[in-house]
Design a protein around this motif. Sequence first.
Motif, PDB file in Angstrom:
ATOM      1  N   GLY A 169       0.803  -1.215   0.000  1.00 34.93           N
ATOM      2  CA  GLY A 169       0.000   0.000   0.000  1.00 34.93           C
ATOM      3  C   GLY A 169       0.835   1.263   0.000  1.00 34.93           C
ATOM      4  N   VAL A 170       1.914   1.264   0.764  1.00 37.87           N
ATOM      5  CA  VAL A 170       2.762   2.451   0.877  1.00 37.87           C
ATOM      6  C   VAL A 170       3.596   2.672  -0.379  1.00 37.87           C
ATOM      7  N   PHE A 171       4.178   1.611  -0.904  1.00 36.61           N
ATOM      8  CA  PHE A 171       5.072   1.741  -2.045  1.00 36.61           C
ATOM      9  C   PHE A 171       4.332   1.910  -3.371  1.00 36.61           C
ATOM     10  N   VAL A 205      11.173   5.626   7.271  1.00 38.60           N
ATOM     11  CA  VAL A 205      12.523   5.966   6.825  1.00 38.60           C
ATOM     12  C   VAL A 205      12.571   6.101   5.308  1.00 38.60           C
ATOM     13  N   VAL A 206      12.008   5.137   4.593  1.00 35.77           N
ATOM     14  CA  VAL A 206      12.047   5.165   3.131  1.00 35.77           C
ATOM     15  C   VAL A 206      11.331   6.401   2.596  1.00 35.77           C
ATOM     16  N   ASP A 207      10.143   6.679   3.115  1.00 29.55           N
ATOM     17  CA  ASP A 207       9.396   7.836   2.646  1.00 29.55           C
ATOM     18  C   ASP A 207      10.162   9.130   2.883  1.00 29.55           C
ATOM     19  N   SER A 208      10.734   9.282   4.072  1.00 30.63           N
ATOM     20  CA  SER A 208      11.434  10.521   4.406  1.00 30.63           C
ATOM     21  C   SER A 208      12.714  10.690   3.605  1.00 30.63           C
ATOM     22  N   VAL A 209      13.348   9.587   3.209  1.00 29.03           N
ATOM     23  CA  VAL A 209      14.585   9.654   2.434  1.00 29.03           C
ATOM     24  C   VAL A 209      14.307   9.871   0.951  1.00 29.03           C
TER      25      VAL A 209
END
Length: 245
Positions: free
Chosen positions: A15-17, A148-152
């Motif tokens: 859902g996020v990716f 972490v992935v979203d913020s990076v």
Amino acid sequence: MHIDILTLFPEMFSGVFNNSILKKAHDNEKYSYNLVNFREYTENKHKKVDDYPYGGGAGMVLTPQPVFDAVEAITKKENTKPRIILMCPQGQAYNQKKAEELANEEHLIIICGHYEGYDERIREHLVTDEISIGDYVLTGGELGAMVVVDSVVRLLPNVLGNEESAPKDSFSTGLLEHPHYTRPADFRGMKVPDVLMSGDHAKIENWRRTESLKRTYMRRKELLEDLELSVEDRRRLQEVSKQDS
């Protein structure tokens, strides 16, 4: 940038990716990712990846073998020396500065734990960073890894539509961001500040800086302690302090 995520529950990430900025960035080849179920690397005939802790106690502990083997398989294939991040409540508190640091890397491996914890040898001999997204405990590291992935990824070049967006975000400057307004100028009697419609860019920037300092002072005063403030910023803060008192 390429990101490998070691997880026992890869389906949690779909859902996020597959939505919003992360999907657009992936479709536009700004980054790539791979979800690795490290259960596939276990040598246990029952596909177990955890065991009882030595010395007794509650819960189960992730064994080192499948995690080490999964990381070694990834690094051998990619032929890189990545940052290897352990999502852990005992880790360094995550913040925007850390996100900016990680955004400069070419390859990240993020390990998502589960159960009671990790075998200590994973922490001592495999990872380069331990990260916590807050002083609370989650069922696993997957939600933290998504954060972490979203913020990076949003910090990578040409990911956001406006390249000025990320540098002016809250915490990127060390301050909380100023208030934002859009149309209509008058909504149910609640009006947009006149200065924002004045067309005077110098006055607008001054207002935004003052409001940013004010919001930080009111909500996260501790953030001001480590900032090098200009004489003008200190004057602004003095005015804010007088208004507050």
